[in-house]
Design an enzyme around this catalytic site. Structure first.
Site, PDB file in Angstrom:
ATOM      1  N   SER A 127      -0.603  29.423   0.646  1.00 17.11           N
ATOM      2  CA  SER A 127      -0.511  28.591  -0.561  1.00 17.11           C
ATOM      3  C   SER A 127       0.106  29.357  -1.713  1.00 17.11           C
ATOM      4  O   SER A 127      -0.092  30.573  -1.846  1.00 17.11           O
ATOM      5  CB  SER A 127      -1.919  28.149  -0.937  1.00 17.11           C
ATOM      6  OG  SER A 127      -1.937  27.588  -2.220  1.00 17.11           O
ATOM      7  N   TYR A 152     -11.377  29.555  -2.418  1.00 18.02           N
ATOM      8  CA  TYR A 152     -10.400  28.944  -1.498  1.00 18.02           C
ATOM      9  C   TYR A 152      -9.086  29.720  -1.538  1.00 18.02           C
ATOM     10  O   TYR A 152      -8.548  30.140  -0.511  1.00 18.02           O
ATOM     11  CB  TYR A 152     -10.161  27.459  -1.865  1.00 18.02           C
ATOM     12  CG  TYR A 152      -8.805  26.984  -1.405  1.00 18.02           C
ATOM     13  CD1 TYR A 152      -8.559  26.729  -0.068  1.00 18.02           C
ATOM     14  CD2 TYR A 152      -7.734  26.879  -2.313  1.00 18.02           C
ATOM     15  CE1 TYR A 152      -7.290  26.360   0.361  1.00 18.02           C
ATOM     16  CE2 TYR A 152      -6.474  26.513  -1.893  1.00 18.02           C
ATOM     17  CZ  TYR A 152      -6.255  26.261  -0.554  1.00 18.02           C
ATOM     18  OH  TYR A 152      -5.000  25.918  -0.133  1.00 18.02           O
ATOM     19  N   LYS A 156      -6.773  32.547   1.226  1.00 17.22           N
ATOM     20  CA  LYS A 156      -5.346  32.581   1.604  1.00 17.22           C
ATOM     21  C   LYS A 156      -4.775  33.980   1.378  1.00 17.22           C
ATOM     22  O   LYS A 156      -4.045  34.520   2.217  1.00 17.22           O
ATOM     23  CB  LYS A 156      -4.555  31.537   0.801  1.00 17.22           C
ATOM     24  CG  LYS A 156      -4.983  30.107   1.035  1.00 17.22           C
ATOM     25  CD  LYS A 156      -4.758  29.682   2.484  1.00 17.22           C
ATOM     26  CE  LYS A 156      -5.200  28.274   2.770  1.00 17.22           C
ATOM     27  NZ  LYS A 156      -5.191  27.926   4.196  1.00 17.22           N
TER      28      LYS A 156
HETATM   29  C1  WQD Z   1      -1.618  19.117  -9.968  1.00 14.59           C
HETATM   30  C2  WQD Z   1      -1.536  18.935 -11.473  1.00 14.59           C
HETATM   31  C3  WQD Z   1      -3.622  19.277 -12.595  1.00 14.59           C
HETATM   32  C4  WQD Z   1      -5.766  15.939 -10.852  1.00 14.59           C
HETATM   33  C5  WQD Z   1      -4.150  22.589  -5.704  1.00 14.59           C
HETATM   34  C6  WQD Z   1      -4.613  23.911  -5.153  1.00 14.59           C
HETATM   35  C7  WQD Z   1      -3.522  24.539  -4.345  1.00 14.59           C
HETATM   36  C8  WQD Z   1      -3.027  23.613  -3.257  1.00 14.59           C
HETATM   37  C9  WQD Z   1      -2.732  22.247  -3.781  1.00 14.59           C
HETATM   38  C10 WQD Z   1      -4.712  22.771  -1.679  1.00 14.59           C
HETATM   39  C11 WQD Z   1      -2.315  19.997 -12.254  1.00 14.59           C
HETATM   40  C12 WQD Z   1      -3.169  17.840 -12.745  1.00 14.59           C
HETATM   41  C13 WQD Z   1      -4.788  16.843 -11.180  1.00 14.59           C
HETATM   42  C14 WQD Z   1      -6.202  15.005 -11.849  1.00 14.59           C
HETATM   43  C15 WQD Z   1      -4.618  15.978 -13.398  1.00 14.59           C
HETATM   44  N1  WQD Z   1      -3.905  23.663  -2.149  1.00 14.59           N
HETATM   45  N2  WQD Z   1      -4.220  16.862 -12.428  1.00 14.59           N
HETATM   46  N3  WQD Z   1      -5.608  15.065 -13.088  1.00 14.59           N
HETATM   47  O1  WQD Z   1      -4.123  22.348  -8.798  1.00 14.59           O
HETATM   48  O2  WQD Z   1      -1.610  22.473  -8.535  1.00 14.59           O
HETATM   49  O3  WQD Z   1      -3.040  22.818  -6.578  1.00 14.59           O
HETATM   50  O4  WQD Z   1      -3.768  21.749  -4.631  1.00 14.59           O
HETATM   51  O5  WQD Z   1      -5.072  22.555  -0.639  1.00 14.59           O
HETATM   52  O6  WQD Z   1      -3.991  25.712  -3.815  1.00 14.59           O
HETATM   53  O7  WQD Z   1      -4.974  24.746  -6.223  1.00 14.59           O
HETATM   54  O8  WQD Z   1      -2.846  20.562  -7.477  1.00 14.59           O
HETATM   55  O9  WQD Z   1      -2.895  18.106  -7.343  1.00 14.59           O
HETATM   56  O10 WQD Z   1      -4.977  19.327  -8.095  1.00 14.59           O
HETATM   57  O11 WQD Z   1      -2.990  19.254  -9.609  1.00 14.59           O
HETATM   58  O12 WQD Z   1      -4.128  15.986 -14.536  1.00 14.59           O
HETATM   59  O13 WQD Z   1      -7.093  14.187 -11.657  1.00 14.59           O
HETATM   60  O14 WQD Z   1      -2.137  17.673 -11.814  1.00 14.59           O
HETATM   61  O15 WQD Z   1      -4.213  19.733 -13.788  1.00 14.59           O
HETATM   62  O16 WQD Z   1      -1.596  20.278 -13.404  1.00 14.59           O
HETATM   63  P1  WQD Z   1      -2.940  22.113  -7.966  1.00 14.59           P
HETATM   64  P2  WQD Z   1      -3.485  19.249  -8.059  1.00 14.59           P
END
Ligand code: WQD
Length: 341
Positions: A127, A152, A156
């Protein structure tokens, strides 16, 4: 004779899409999955899309003896793609022992069993979280790896260190670690996608569930980042493009094209989108207004992440073909299909 690939976690979101691409490229697939965060119906969906039902062994990879038995049964496999892992960031912060135990026991049992059977190719599902808050963008594979915020993410980072040691100690053992940016989207048929378990943590399933009326409103975490509209930037990548990269990586290992025993590739599109841009694209494509509200930042989030795609293009010969509109339209098609389940 088709070459056999063992896919751990092959009933999960990225695993199942990869199984489809492997089958399409004439590989024989064996899925090892404990169904703890996936559904047996995925096998029907794979069969519907490809016309082939993969071999399936229901097995918890934390069980050393059962893992060895499964590998001994499929000792003719030429490579292993290891997806099986827990992946919810917030849950891992709450319960680190569960995360370290699950992700490392399964990894180590898998590696031990395949070494014992002489299966020398291993692809790891890593990741972009290993880059922490990057000092420079776009992120190349040379960027410094940092201690991830969550247990988590740390599984990785440590797994990649384990792989460094294993390739050193085992001549002939080769591995590719694929660092995913933000996988979203679903199969273009609408027959396969992410099956969210409970309340989604990730942006896209939260958006589609809000639009479908399952969630009341989407919270946008922070609009005070130093980005064009103040919301955080991510490199969203279509799961089908991501799956295709695994086929390219398998072929690179099988054909012994790798330049180092452990190679690392970023898998992203190279394009960053803000949260508000994703919301606007969703509203435009689906013609549905989305109920959202700006709230404070989420702990552990970084302002901006997007990949340099150069290395994957040059060495894997892989490029993404699907853009943000395809990611959104397929995610929405899948969400609508789920209603009829
Ligand atoms: C994306 C953006 C949030 C939800 C995570 C893991 C990473 C990978 C993928 C998983 C961010 C914003 C999100 C919401 C929001 N692995 N957001 N409201 O955090 O980049 O990555 O998932 O298996 O290791 O850390 O992805 O989709 O959670 O967030 O505003 O309800 O959307 O703050 O900027 P992230 P995400």
């Amino acid at each position: 004779m088709k070459q056999k690939i063992i896919v751990t976690g092959g009933c999960g979101y990225i695993g199942s899409h990869t199984v489809i691409e492997l089958i399409t490229h004439q590989f024989e697939v064996v899925i090892l999955d404990d169904l703890s965060n996936s559904n047996i119906k995925t096998l029907d969906r794979i069969e519907k899309i490809t016309g082939v039902r993969p071999i399936f062994e229901e097995i918890d990879l934390k069980d050393t003896e059962k893992t060895k038995a499964a590998f001994s049964k499929h000792a003719d496999a030429v490579a292993v793609i290891h997806f099986a892992a827990y992946k919810a960031v917030a849950e891992s912060v709450q319960n680190p022992v569960m995360y370290y135990k699950n992700n490392f026991f399964s990894l180590l049992n898998t590696l031990e069993a395949q070494l014992q059977e002489g299966i020398h190719n291993f692809i790891f599902s890593s990741s972009a979280t290993v880059y922490g808050n990057p000092k420079t963008l776009p992120i190349t594979e040379e960027n410094e790896v940092q201690r991830p915020f969550s247990p988590y993410g740390n599984t990785k980072k440590i797994a990649e260190e384990i792989l460094e040691d294993i390739v050193k100690a085992n001549t002939g053992f080769s591995s590719i670690s694929l660092r995913y940016f933000n996988p979203i989207g679903a199969h273009t048929s609408g027959d396969l996608g992410e099956l969210p378990n409970g309340i989604p943590n990730n942006l896209m399933p939260y958006i589609t569930q809000t639009a479908a009326g399952i969630r009341k409103e989407l919270q946008v975490f922070g609009d005070d980042y130093d980005t064009k509209d103040g919301t955080a930037i991510r490199d969203y990548i279509h799961v089908v493009d991501l799956a295709d990269a695994h086929v390219k990586a398998v072929k690179r290992l099988i054909h012994k094209e790798q330049e180092q025993a452990l190679e690392i590739f970023n898998l992203g599109t190279g394009n960053g989108y803000t949260v508000l841009e994703v919301i606007q694209s969703f509203e435009k494509i689906t013609e549905k207004p989305l109920n959202y509200r700006i709230v404070g930042r989420r702990a552990g989030d970084v302002p901006a992440l997007y990949a340099s795609t150069k290395m994957a293009k040059e060495k894997l010969g892989w490029e993404t073909t699907l853009g943000i509109d395809d990611m959104i339209s397929t995610s929405w098609k899948w969400e609508e299909n789920l209603k009829n389940e």
